[in-house]
Each structure stands twice: as structure tokens, then as C-alpha cells.
Design an enzyme around this catalytic site. Structure first.
Site, mmCIF file in Angstrom:
data_model
loop_
_atom_site.group_PDB
_atom_site.id
_atom_site.type_symbol
_atom_site.label_atom_id
_atom_site.label_comp_id
_atom_site.label_asym_id
_atom_site.label_seq_id
_atom_site.Cartn_x
_atom_site.Cartn_y
_atom_site.Cartn_z
ATOM 1 N N HIS A 8 0.837 -1.205 0.000
ATOM 2 C CA HIS A 8 0.000 0.000 0.000
ATOM 3 C C HIS A 8 0.868 1.250 0.000
ATOM 4 O O HIS A 8 2.076 1.185 0.242
ATOM 5 C CB HIS A 8 -0.958 0.020 1.203
ATOM 6 N N GLN A 55 -3.755 3.638 1.523
ATOM 7 C CA GLN A 55 -4.082 3.640 2.948
ATOM 8 C C GLN A 55 -4.201 5.088 3.410
ATOM 9 O O GLN A 55 -3.209 5.820 3.444
ATOM 10 C CB GLN A 55 -2.963 2.933 3.728
ATOM 11 N N HIS A 79 4.120 7.219 3.488
ATOM 12 C CA HIS A 79 5.052 6.086 3.383
ATOM 13 C C HIS A 79 4.665 5.159 2.243
ATOM 14 O O HIS A 79 3.536 5.199 1.756
ATOM 15 C CB HIS A 79 5.128 5.305 4.701
ATOM 16 N N GLU A 129 7.625 0.963 4.945
ATOM 17 C CA GLU A 129 7.012 -0.044 5.815
ATOM 18 C C GLU A 129 7.148 -1.391 5.121
ATOM 19 O O GLU A 129 6.869 -1.485 3.922
ATOM 20 C CB GLU A 129 5.531 0.308 6.032
#
Ligand code: CMX
Ligand code: CO
Length: 134
Positions: A8, A55, A79, A129
Site C-alpha cells: 500500500h 491507505q 510512506h 514499511e
């Protein structure tokens, strides 16, 4: 390579309901999932796009990571999350390469996935991430 997908892209927003309404109005998309993740200090909503997701992240407090980001930079991309098969092996590899990890050990993120963050100063000013799906 051990990066198998873009799981994502995280986008920081002040108002999750408002951002979802705009995604619905402009792109006719609905969230597939929405939840509060206390450990990350966010309420998040996932919108499926192809094999990946957007997200949307609304902070739960001003001193959370996303709260601080909004205060200093405003709304925008926060991110990139890459899917990995084996998060423990990925972290071990990055540690051995001297990469600055935010999470030394995996923690549990939204949807019960194991996640870990890598510091934006490690690579092109991008917070990364890593996600190992359950
Ligand atoms: N992307 C790129 N750079 C970022 C950043 C981001 N998202 N957040 C902070 N930075 C930069 C800052 O601009 C600053 O740069 P300068 O020193 O050049 O000004 C530097 O990183 C350090 O910033 P800071 O304000 O001192 O550090 P913070 O206390 O804001 O912490 C970070 C930054 C990345 C360590 C922290 O946000 C963190 O631990 N993030 C991981 C957890 C997280 O983001 N959770 C929310 C998402 C949850 C989810 O995806 O489910
Ligand atoms: Co994320």
C-alpha cells in the site's frame, strides 16, 4: 528480490471521512477496510487499487507519527509499504547492511499483518514499511 509487491501507499489526512468522501466522489471507490490501530496512533482506511491499496491515515493525536507529519508537512504521501515473504529475514538483512531501522522487531499492524518501519533517512527521504501478510 524479497520485495514482492507494493502492499500500500500511506497518505496522511486531517479528516478521514472527508478524504473518503472525496475518493468516492472523484474516483467512485469505497474502502475495503477501516480500523483504529492504537499502537500506531491512527485511524486508517484501505482502498483497493489493482493488486495494491491506498491507505488513508488520520492521526488519533497530535504527538503520533502521522500527527507530527501533518503539523510539519501537511497532508500528502507519508510512506510506501512493500510486501515481503519473510519479515524476520528482511530485517536481518537490512541490519547487516547497516540500514537504520525504526522497528528492530516486527509488530502487528492493521489487518493483523506483521509490519516494521525503516527510517526515511536511510533511503531517498522515503519512510518505508515492510509488511508480511498473515
Ligand atoms: N517521510 C519522510 N520523511 C519523514 C517522515 C515521513 N513520513 N516523517 C518524518 N520525516 C523526516 C522529517 O522531516 C525529519 O527530517 P529533517 O530532519 O530533515 O527535518 C526527519 O524525518 C526526522 O523527523 P522527526 O520529526 O525528528 O522525527 P519524528 O519524531 O517525526 O519521527 C519517524 C519520524 C519516521 C521516525 C516516525 O514518524 C516513525 O516512527 N514512523 C513509523 C511509524 C508510523 O509512521 N506509523 C504510522 C503509519 C501506520 C501504518 O502504516 O499502519
Ligand atoms: Co502503512
Amino acid at each position: 528480490m524479497f520485495l514482492i509487491n507494493i502492499d500500500h501507499i500511506g497518505i496522511a489526512v486531517h479528516d478521514l471521512d472527508g478524504a473518503l468522501a472525496e475518493y468516492r466522489r472523484q474516483y467512485r471507490v469505497e474502502p475495503v477496510h477501516r480500523q483504529i490501530v492504537e499502537s500506531q496512533g491512527v485511524e486508517e482506511a484501505m482502498i483497493a487499487v489493482g493488486g495494491s491499496h491506498i491507505q488513508l491515515l488520520q492521526p488519533r493525536s497530535e504527538d503520533s507519527p502521522v500527527g507530527k507529519f501533518l503539523a510539519s508537512r501537511g497532508e500528502g504521501m507519508h510512506h510506501v509499504a512493500y510486501a515481503v515473504v519473510d519479515l524476520d529475514a528482511a530485517l536481518e538483512h537490512l541490519r547487516a547492511e547497516g540500514v537504520r531501522l525504526i522497528d528492530q522487531e516486527p509488530r502487528i499492524g492493521g489487518g493483523g499483518a506483521r509490519i516494521a518501519f525503516v527510517h526515511p533517512k536511510s533511503l531517498a527521504g522515503t519512510l518505508i514499511e515492510l509488511v508480511e501478510s498473515p
